[in-house]
Design a protein around this motif. Sequence first.
Motif, PDB file in Angstrom:
ATOM      1  N   ILE A 249    -146.548  23.156  23.795  1.00 33.68           N
ATOM      2  CA  ILE A 249    -147.144  24.354  24.385  1.00 33.68           C
ATOM      3  C   ILE A 249    -146.250  24.831  25.520  1.00 33.68           C
ATOM      4  O   ILE A 249    -145.837  24.037  26.370  1.00 33.68           O
ATOM      5  CB  ILE A 249    -148.555  24.069  24.948  1.00 33.68           C
ATOM      6  CG1 ILE A 249    -149.441  23.401  23.895  1.00 33.68           C
ATOM      7  CG2 ILE A 249    -149.194  25.354  25.459  1.00 33.68           C
ATOM      8  CD1 ILE A 249    -149.752  24.250  22.712  1.00 33.68           C
TER       9      ILE A 249
ATOM     10  N   ARG B 162    -143.673  26.066  18.038  1.00 32.04           N
ATOM     11  CA  ARG B 162    -144.159  26.045  19.420  1.00 32.04           C
ATOM     12  C   ARG B 162    -145.204  27.140  19.603  1.00 32.04           C
ATOM     13  O   ARG B 162    -145.206  28.152  18.888  1.00 32.04           O
ATOM     14  CB  ARG B 162    -143.001  26.245  20.396  1.00 32.04           C
ATOM     15  CG  ARG B 162    -142.297  27.589  20.268  1.00 32.04           C
ATOM     16  CD  ARG B 162    -141.119  27.708  21.219  1.00 32.04           C
ATOM     17  NE  ARG B 162    -140.456  28.987  21.101  1.00 32.04           N
ATOM     18  CZ  ARG B 162    -139.470  29.250  20.259  1.00 32.04           C
ATOM     19  NH1 ARG B 162    -139.017  28.296  19.472  1.00 32.04           N
ATOM     20  NH2 ARG B 162    -138.912  30.453  20.208  1.00 32.04           N
ATOM     21  N   TYR B 163    -146.063  26.932  20.587  1.00 32.07           N
ATOM     22  CA  TYR B 163    -147.136  27.883  20.849  1.00 32.07           C
ATOM     23  C   TYR B 163    -147.014  28.375  22.288  1.00 32.07           C
ATOM     24  O   TYR B 163    -147.106  27.595  23.237  1.00 32.07           O
ATOM     25  CB  TYR B 163    -148.493  27.227  20.617  1.00 32.07           C
ATOM     26  CG  TYR B 163    -148.676  26.745  19.193  1.00 32.07           C
ATOM     27  CD1 TYR B 163    -149.138  27.594  18.202  1.00 32.07           C
ATOM     28  CD2 TYR B 163    -148.349  25.436  18.840  1.00 32.07           C
ATOM     29  CE1 TYR B 163    -149.287  27.159  16.892  1.00 32.07           C
ATOM     30  CE2 TYR B 163    -148.499  24.987  17.533  1.00 32.07           C
ATOM     31  CZ  TYR B 163    -148.961  25.853  16.567  1.00 32.07           C
ATOM     32  OH  TYR B 163    -149.108  25.413  15.267  1.00 32.07           O
TER      33      TYR B 163
ATOM     34  N   SER C 245    -150.052  34.017  19.246  1.00 32.80           N
ATOM     35  CA  SER C 245    -149.614  32.627  19.270  1.00 32.80           C
ATOM     36  C   SER C 245    -150.798  31.688  19.459  1.00 32.80           C
ATOM     37  O   SER C 245    -150.900  30.640  18.806  1.00 32.80           O
ATOM     38  CB  SER C 245    -148.589  32.414  20.391  1.00 32.80           C
ATOM     39  OG  SER C 245    -148.099  31.080  20.385  1.00 32.80           O
ATOM     40  N   LEU C 246    -151.704  32.065  20.347  1.00 28.47           N
ATOM     41  CA  LEU C 246    -152.897  31.261  20.575  1.00 28.47           C
ATOM     42  C   LEU C 246    -153.795  31.286  19.339  1.00 28.47           C
ATOM     43  O   LEU C 246    -154.454  30.286  19.014  1.00 28.47           O
ATOM     44  CB  LEU C 246    -153.660  31.779  21.787  1.00 28.47           C
ATOM     45  CG  LEU C 246    -154.781  30.894  22.332  1.00 28.47           C
ATOM     46  CD1 LEU C 246    -154.254  29.499  22.668  1.00 28.47           C
ATOM     47  CD2 LEU C 246    -155.414  31.520  23.560  1.00 28.47           C
TER      48      LEU C 246
ATOM     49  N   SER D  22    -152.697  31.420  16.274  1.00 26.07           N
ATOM     50  CA  SER D  22    -152.084  30.465  15.348  1.00 26.07           C
ATOM     51  C   SER D  22    -152.415  29.024  15.737  1.00 26.07           C
ATOM     52  O   SER D  22    -152.650  28.173  14.883  1.00 26.07           O
ATOM     53  CB  SER D  22    -150.564  30.658  15.317  1.00 26.07           C
ATOM     54  OG  SER D  22    -150.214  31.928  14.803  1.00 26.07           O
ATOM     55  N   LEU D  23    -152.431  28.773  17.053  1.00 29.85           N
ATOM     56  CA  LEU D  23    -152.785  27.438  17.545  1.00 29.85           C
ATOM     57  C   LEU D  23    -154.208  27.086  17.136  1.00 29.85           C
ATOM     58  O   LEU D  23    -154.483  25.950  16.720  1.00 29.85           O
ATOM     59  CB  LEU D  23    -152.636  27.378  19.065  1.00 29.85           C
ATOM     60  CG  LEU D  23    -153.085  26.066  19.732  1.00 29.85           C
ATOM     61  CD1 LEU D  23    -152.245  24.898  19.241  1.00 29.85           C
ATOM     62  CD2 LEU D  23    -153.006  26.191  21.257  1.00 29.85           C
TER      63      LEU D  23
ATOM     64  N   LYS E 190    -154.511  26.027  13.643  1.00 29.19           N
ATOM     65  CA  LYS E 190    -153.996  24.663  13.502  1.00 29.19           C
ATOM     66  C   LYS E 190    -155.024  23.638  13.961  1.00 29.19           C
ATOM     67  O   LYS E 190    -155.297  22.654  13.252  1.00 29.19           O
ATOM     68  CB  LYS E 190    -152.721  24.520  14.339  1.00 29.19           C
ATOM     69  CG  LYS E 190    -152.025  23.165  14.220  1.00 29.19           C
ATOM     70  CD  LYS E 190    -151.256  23.061  12.933  1.00 29.19           C
ATOM     71  CE  LYS E 190    -150.377  21.828  12.899  1.00 29.19           C
ATOM     72  NZ  LYS E 190    -149.638  21.718  11.624  1.00 29.19           N
TER      73      LYS E 190
END
Length: 238
Positions: free
Chosen positions: A116, A135-136, A178-179, A181-182, A185
């Motif tokens: 992160i 990476r996030y 990006s968050l 995508s996190l 996951k």
Amino acid sequence: MASNDGEGGTHKVFILYCKEDELPVEELSTFLHDSGIDCDMDIYQSTGTITNWNQWVEKKVRSTDGYVLLFCGKELHEILKKEHNEDVAMNSGFIKQLSLSALISDDKINLKFLPIILDEDSKKFIPLELALRLRYAVSSEALKNYVMSRSKALEDYVDNASVQIQHLVKDFYQENHSLRSLYFKLSKQPEYPKPDVGQKIQLQPKKQWSKPKETNHVPTNGSIVSKKRADNVKPQDL
């Protein structure tokens, strides 16, 4: 990796960070909790219940069934590069460089770590063992704004604050890819679902072309003669 579903389908993560990132880490933890992710880290432990922070963190990393969010900043980089000769504060305790490097390099648990960063410039601080991993990037400013909006919702909507917070969470995910995508996951949801296979279609085959007939003419000196005549042509006649 074993399932990290808790009761009611809750997903769990462990957050590992350095003191310089403590505020955005707390804000991210609040946001993820609002999203149904059970975050665990040092500040949630009762004072005095942990006598050896180094051992506690290592045990947490090794035993967790979920992912480990590793905040990658300058302080972490210095730890891993051995630029600190003394123990450096990590998770309010003291984790030595060798211990943390060993955890990240351990093939048995390496896949648990998700790097992160708080901005793209910090990607240079990602440990080499995780450099090729997705990476996030999480904006500290965006997290701050979320927490402020959350506090306001708790004050203004006492009776249905939870509903308002859910709206905030959804809006926040739409604005922070990006968050988002996190979260896919961590919650084990497919970000790009594979479409269902449709019914087989019967197509008409192409028309069968008949084989061209052999010609009984062969070219000789630019002229066309019958094959029979060509067979009887003598060299001196050419």
